[in-house]
Scaffold this active site. Structure first.
Site, PDB file in Angstrom:
ATOM      1  N   GLU A  15       4.900 -10.566   1.564  1.00  0.00           N
ATOM      2  CA  GLU A  15       3.806 -10.147   0.907  1.00  0.00           C
ATOM      3  C   GLU A  15       4.235  -8.875  -0.069  1.00  0.00           C
ATOM      4  O   GLU A  15       3.121  -7.991  -0.369  1.00  0.00           O
ATOM      5  CB  GLU A  15       2.589  -9.675   1.833  1.00  0.00           C
ATOM      6  CG  GLU A  15       2.049 -10.607   2.672  1.00  0.00           C
ATOM      7  CD  GLU A  15       0.985 -10.369   3.791  1.00  0.00           C
ATOM      8  OE1 GLU A  15       0.858  -9.368   4.037  1.00  0.00           O
ATOM      9  OE2 GLU A  15       0.603 -11.245   4.128  1.00  0.00           O
ATOM     10  N   GLU A  37       0.295 -18.339   5.921  1.00  0.00           N
ATOM     11  CA  GLU A  37      -0.430 -17.815   6.604  1.00  0.00           C
ATOM     12  C   GLU A  37      -1.816 -17.694   6.914  1.00  0.00           C
ATOM     13  O   GLU A  37      -2.439 -17.557   5.802  1.00  0.00           O
ATOM     14  CB  GLU A  37      -0.044 -16.196   6.564  1.00  0.00           C
ATOM     15  CG  GLU A  37       1.316 -15.639   6.964  1.00  0.00           C
ATOM     16  CD  GLU A  37       1.253 -14.204   6.874  1.00  0.00           C
ATOM     17  OE1 GLU A  37       0.441 -13.410   6.782  1.00  0.00           O
ATOM     18  OE2 GLU A  37       2.608 -13.568   6.890  1.00  0.00           O
TER      19      GLU A  37
HETATM   20  C1  BMA Z   1      -0.114 -10.697   7.402  1.00  0.00           C
HETATM   21  C2  BMA Z   1       1.188 -10.729   8.084  1.00  0.00           C
HETATM   22  C3  BMA Z   1       1.344  -9.830   9.294  1.00  0.00           C
HETATM   23  C4  BMA Z   1       0.202  -9.363   9.616  1.00  0.00           C
HETATM   24  C5  BMA Z   1      -0.858 -10.536   9.578  1.00  0.00           C
HETATM   25  C6  BMA Z   1      -2.148 -10.117  10.334  1.00  0.00           C
HETATM   26  O1  BMA Z   1      -0.484 -10.006   6.246  1.00  0.00           O
HETATM   27  O2  BMA Z   1       2.191 -10.791   7.029  1.00  0.00           O
HETATM   28  O3  BMA Z   1       1.745  -8.398   8.230  1.00  0.00           O
HETATM   29  O4  BMA Z   1       0.352  -9.107  11.002  1.00  0.00           O
HETATM   30  O5  BMA Z   1      -1.253 -10.733   8.024  1.00  0.00           O
HETATM   31  O6  BMA Z   1      -2.715  -9.238   9.477  1.00  0.00           O
END
Ligand code: BMA
Length: 774
Positions: free
Chosen positions: A457, A554
């Site tokens: 990120e 994610e």
């Molecule tokens: C993203 C991940 C983590 C974080 C998750 C939940 O940003 O890369 O950094 O724990 O979301 O917020």
């Protein structure tokens, strides 16, 4: 003593002595704090927190508010020391090195009271020449500086401009400036994890003594030659030649099952030498490739490499070689602007389904082989095929990747940089260069790793301006970003590993990011690369809110861990959703409210008059909510693989956030245990909170034992949604859980992870369904 002595070279010719001995310094060391007021024994590998706990000087660090109570441990400067006698005549050896496989993190090392070196990177492997200081009886000392204090110092010394963020959000109760120290970034706290910036020697330590020459490193990668349609194996060996004359000999590489045996003549000149061998596998032999779980076998071949050198010196290495190709395909898609982003393994497009991996514990000495095996077995049992080793944690131990190779789990491997901007002064870059070069060598022979990614990120943090950098200052940070991930890390990957692709960040726009000068205006675009997507406000049962992205690396929702998990680290007064403890453990701003809000969209919130019942029911409901949300979103991405709607789609990966937990607290983690290859699905005609006619289900279980497995024969008096089976703190896995029970009876299996009995299970068994709350 003899146990510590390893005769590495058993293959010496008659009449010659061994050319290399190794003496392990694992085991008991002494640890003392900065002012000498605390002295205790401690294990190596290990850390100060574990040693204090083992001596009864602190309680369980995860208990209640101990993360804050034990902050002093990380702020002190500890020293590890040991006195030892080497059980062989050290003066007979031309070269003696001290090898440290992992030091956590900032230390000065004294050997017989002489400073021999310093460490500043927990991800690096260190080797120090101690030939001139080593004796028969020795003392060694590692004087640590608190990583927290070091990070603060480094940040202060960086006077030209600020490198944000300075500190984590207050809700995380963490330490500041973690981006200035090459240490597990989440050890200074995260939005699901505590702050435990450990100190210690976290991997193996040993002394190596050798004459003539020594094999420092051995690594290899299978490369497929597309035009010749044949496999080759590139083997790289790094030697330290201490003989004053060149050392000649031959190398025999053998892979019996592939009927491959090749012999090469070599001559090693004095000094540090690299030997590169190129082994061709005959086209006439069928090479079985390695496949991800669910797509084929994980065939590997045993290989031996024997160096037969002058003076009867033989060095033998053996390893398992797996053959597979991986391509990241970024090409135009009919009917959609942008580019595809998907993986072909052995030429075959594969949808990556899985999750994100974080460190399994704040204290790595507690991460056992058994724990890794259980977690990774759960991954394949849940029909996943991919894990992303996320950039805020650690490069995992060898065993993790060996298991992934064996089980067919593809690994998306981040380099360890996350959610921050980073400095690029020479000292920092030198440390990163050593780290990255070492990790590439260590990991590149694993077929499971299918991609390297520069960071987590950080392109997004920069381009979406998370840290409110003024427009005029932005070029400084972009320059630093390109210096670190492109000019350094990418160059090291290109030079060291030709067997898998590299992207600079996650999320990124892939080829589009490159075209825009390595930073895209919107790195989270649906038309390129991968996306991270979080939305806690929209109704997660409405699939229209999810992005039709090329690859979702994610996404996720929080839930609370089960009561039986929390019970171990809390006391009675903590057992309510608004207790000081519940607020303390929540590291994500507004997280507890978001969970209730999302749950309330489809479920009635618990309203029992018994506060403990309400707490347990609320926990249960957050888990049901999370499971439903992740299910809906995952199914959406799966469906989107074959569609282009409104010019968007062709999604080829879904990795939810996050597989595992670091401690007992609310987080995005969930370990699903579905066994069916093709799961059944169901459709609710309304939100459960609007359902009428739901009767309270009385669910009973008859437990029986079949070998190591326990059979739960369930019977219900009514239809029961979201049936949750719980056996308290008995570790193990149910063949299914959280299911909709429409039939009167159902059989579920329980696989215990430790020996248990029918009696114990009967006493701990508890079942909940949604009808208990209604
Ligand atoms: C993203 C991940 C983590 C974080 C998750 C939940 O940003 O890369 O950094 O724990 O979301 O917020």
């Amino acid at each position: 003593m003899r146990l510590h002595l390893l005769l590495l070279l058993a293959l010496c010719g008659a009449g010659t002595t061994a050319a290399e001995l190794s003496y392990s310094l694992r085991g008991n060391w002494s640890i003392c704090n900065g002012n000498g007021s605390l002295e205790l024994p401690g294990a190596v590998p290990g850390c100060v927190h574990s040693a204090l706990f083992q001596q009864g000087l602190i309680q369980d660090s995860y208990y209640r508010f101990n993360d804050l109570n034990y902050r002093w441990v990380s702020l002190d400067n500890w020293t590890y020391s040991k006195e030892f006698k080497i059980p062989f005549e050290i003066s007979k050896w031309q070269k003696v090195n001290l090898i440290l496989e992992g030091v956590d993190t900032v230390s000065k090392i004294l050997f017989n009271e002489v400073t021999i070196g310093e460490t500043d990177n927990m991800f690096n492997r260190y080797s120090f020449d101690i030939t001139n200081v080593v004796r028969d009886v020795n003392s060694i000392e590692l004087r640590f500086q608190s990583a927290v204090l070091y990070a603060a110092q480094q940040s202060k010394a960086h006077t030209r401009y600020q490198v944000p963020p300075d500190c984590p959000p207050l809700v995380q109760k963490g330490e500041c400036h973690v981006n200035f120290v090459r240490k597990e970034q989440c050890s200074f706290s995260w939005d699901w994890g505590p702050s435990f910036p450990t100190q210690g020697i976290w991997k193996d330590v040993r002394i190596e003594a050798y004459n003539i020459c020594h094999l420092n490193y051995f690594t290899f990668s299978p490369i497929y030659d597309k035009s010749a349609q044949e496999w080759n194996l590139e083997i790289e060996s790094t030697f330290d030649v201490v003989s004053s004359k060149p050392v000649g000999g031959q190398v025999i590489v053998a892979i019996p099952k592939l009927q491959t045996q090749q012999t090469y003549s070599i001559e090693l000149q004095p000094g540090k030498r690299i030997v590169e061998l190129f082994v061709n596998i005959s086209k006439n032999i069928t090479v079985e490739t390695w496949w991800p779980h669910g797509h084929g076998n994980q065939t590997g071949y045993n290989m031996t490499v024997l160096f037969e050198l002058d003076g009867g010196l033989n060095i033998e290495k053996s390893a398992k070689v797996y053959f597979r190709t991986v391509e990241l395909i970024e090409e135009p898609i009919k009917g959609s602007p942008g580019l595809s982003f998907y993986f072909k393994i052995n030429g075959f497009p594969i949808f990556l389904k899985g999750s994100n991996w974080i460190p399994a514990d704040s204290f790595q000495d507690r991460v056992t082989s058994e724990l890794l095996r259980l977690l990774l077995q759960s991954v394949v049992d849940a029909n996943m095929n991919t894990l992303r080793v996320w950039g805020g944690g650690i490069y995992e131990q060898d065993e993790f990747y060996e298991l992934c190779d064996e089980l067919g789990i593809m690994v998306w491997q981040d380099f360890m940089f996350a959610c921050a901007l980073y400095p690029t002064d020479q000292g920092f870059l030198d440390s990163v260069t050593a780290e990255v070069a070492y990790q590439i060598k260590r990991l590149k022979s694993h077929p499971s790793i299918i991609i390297w990614s520069g960071n987590n990120e950080n392109e997004e943090a920069l381009m979406m301006n998370w840290y409110h950098i003024s427009f005029t200052d932005r070029p400084i940070y972009i320059k630093d970003y390109v210096t670190l991930y492109v000019k350094n890390i990418r160059e090291l990957v290109l030079a060291g590993d030709k067997s898998r692709p590299f992207i600079t960040s996650s999320p990124t726009n892939g080829a589009e990011t490159v075209a825009e000068g390595w930073v895209s205006q919107n790195p989270n675009s649906n038309y390129f690369g991968d996306v991270h997507f979080y939305d806690y406000i929209s109704d997660c049962w409405n699939w229209k809110v999810f992005p039709k992205a090329r690859f979702a690396s994610e996404y996720g929702y929080q839930s609370w861990p089960s009561f039986s998990t929390l019970e171990k680290v809390s006391s009675t007064e903590d057992w309510s959703f608004n207790s000081k403890f519940s607020l303390h453990r929540q590291h994500h701003e507004g997280g507890n409210k978001q969970m209730l809000y999302q749950a309330g969209l489809h479920f009635k919130l618990p309203q029992s008059t018994d506060p403990l019942r309400t707490f347990k029911d609320t926990i249960y409901l957050t888990q049901v909510m999370q499971a439903q949300c992740v299910k809906t979103e995952t199914e959406f991405y799966r469906r989107s693989s074959s569609e282009i709607v409104d010019q968007q789609g062709h999604t080829m990966g879904a990795l939810y956030w996050q597989l595992n937990d670091i401690w007992q607290a609310p987080s995005w983690a969930s370990l699903a245990d579905h066994e069916l290859l093709s799961p059944t699905n169901y459709h609710f005609l309304s939100s459960p909170k609007e359902a009428v006619g739901l009767c309270k289900a009385q669910i009973t279980a008859i437990i029986s034992q079949q070998g190591d497995i326990f059979v739960f024969d369930l019977e219900t008096s009514a239809v029961a949604p979201f049936v949750w089976l719980d056996v308290g703190s008995i570790p193990g896995r149910f063949s299914d859980n959280g299911f909709l029970m429409t039939e009167k009876t159902r059989t579920i299996l329980f696989y215990p992870w430790e020996p248990t009995s029918k009696n114990e299970l009967e006493q701990s068994f508890h079942v909940t369904s949604l009808t208990d709350i209604y």
